[in-house]
Design an enzyme around this catalytic site. Structure first.
Site, PDB file in Angstrom:
ATOM      1  N   HIS A  40       0.827  -1.206   0.000  1.00 19.10           N
ATOM      2  CA  HIS A  40       0.000   0.000   0.000  1.00 19.10           C
ATOM      3  C   HIS A  40       0.859   1.251   0.000  1.00 19.10           C
ATOM      4  O   HIS A  40       2.054   1.201   0.293  1.00 19.10           O
ATOM      5  CB  HIS A  40      -0.969   0.039   1.196  1.00 19.10           C
TER       6      HIS A  40
ATOM      7  N   HIS B  76       3.942   7.098   3.788  1.00 22.34           N
ATOM      8  CA  HIS B  76       4.906   6.001   3.621  1.00 22.34           C
ATOM      9  C   HIS B  76       4.465   5.063   2.504  1.00 22.34           C
ATOM     10  O   HIS B  76       3.334   5.135   2.022  1.00 22.34           O
ATOM     11  CB  HIS B  76       5.108   5.222   4.940  1.00 22.34           C
TER      12      HIS B  76
ATOM     13  N   GLU C  11       7.766   0.975   5.056  1.00 19.51           N
ATOM     14  CA  GLU C  11       7.268  -0.097   5.913  1.00 19.51           C
ATOM     15  C   GLU C  11       7.523  -1.422   5.197  1.00 19.51           C
ATOM     16  O   GLU C  11       7.337  -1.514   3.981  1.00 19.51           O
ATOM     17  CB  GLU C  11       5.760   0.086   6.153  1.00 19.51           C
TER      18      GLU C  11
END
Lengths: 134, 134
Positions: B7, B79, B130
């Site tokens: 994502h 992010h 991430e």
């Protein structure tokens, strides 16, 4: 209306170092630098299984990302690009919803040879959005 | 090593307005808000055909994105999340390449119930990364 996420663009202060890092530290499939004089950038595409990361580095005196790198000397995420089937229909719909299109509102030909438009980041949660017709 | 882009996360100042905009102006498939108290955020996932957009809004007093929204009152791209097969092997490899892992270096359980880690944005072109084990 929007379809696939075509790419996420990251502006970088050192294209070679960023390419090496994605290849070596992150183990990704990193392409070769491509100059895009019409857009004032040199790009490196990183192929992920489902989408691409586009590393951006300024090309020429008037690069649209020079200011971004001045404000963000380490680099940063610059924009996201969503695919649309019909860029003119998408533009007209977005304008009817109050969104502003950057530039003169007419699509340009982007790094993939397809028509693209950019939407004003203030209208999209501070996020610069590119639309690409596929 | 890295696999799919799981994502892209966008921090937003108004979760309802951002959800409505993605649904109406951008015509996307927008989920319901989910509180993630362990992460100090409320999230809305937007399902694109190949990946997800994660809208982030602060939850509670010590939300890790409150400072980001103070610096970026309109919101912004927060992010990117890459999938990995083995998060411990990924962490050890990245640390051996000189990358810093945020926090105590141990994975936490993320919004999808999977182990996640964050890498220092200064080590990745100003981009908070991430990693999620899938």
């Amino acid at each position: 209306m929007i379809g696939r996420l075509n790419h996420v663009a990251i502006a970088v202060p050192d294209l070679q170092a960023a390419s090496d890092q994605y290849r070596t530290a992150l183990g990704a499939n990193v392409g070769k630098p491509q100059d895009e004089p019409a857009h004032g950038v040199t790009v490196v595409f990183i192929e992920l299984p489902n989408t691409k990361i586009e590393l951006l580095y300024p090309l020429g005196e008037d690069s649209p990302i020079s200011g971004f790198l001045e404000k963000n000397p380490s680099g940063g995420i610059h924009h996201v690009c969503y695919e649309v089937d019909d860029i003119i229909a998408a533009r007209d719909h977005l304008q009817s919803e109050g969104a502003r299109v950057l530039g003169n509102g007419e699509p340009k030909i982007g790094a993939h040879g397809k028509p693209v438009l950019f939407l004003h980041p203030k209208d999209f949660n501070g996020c610069l959005v590119e639309l690409e017709e596929v």
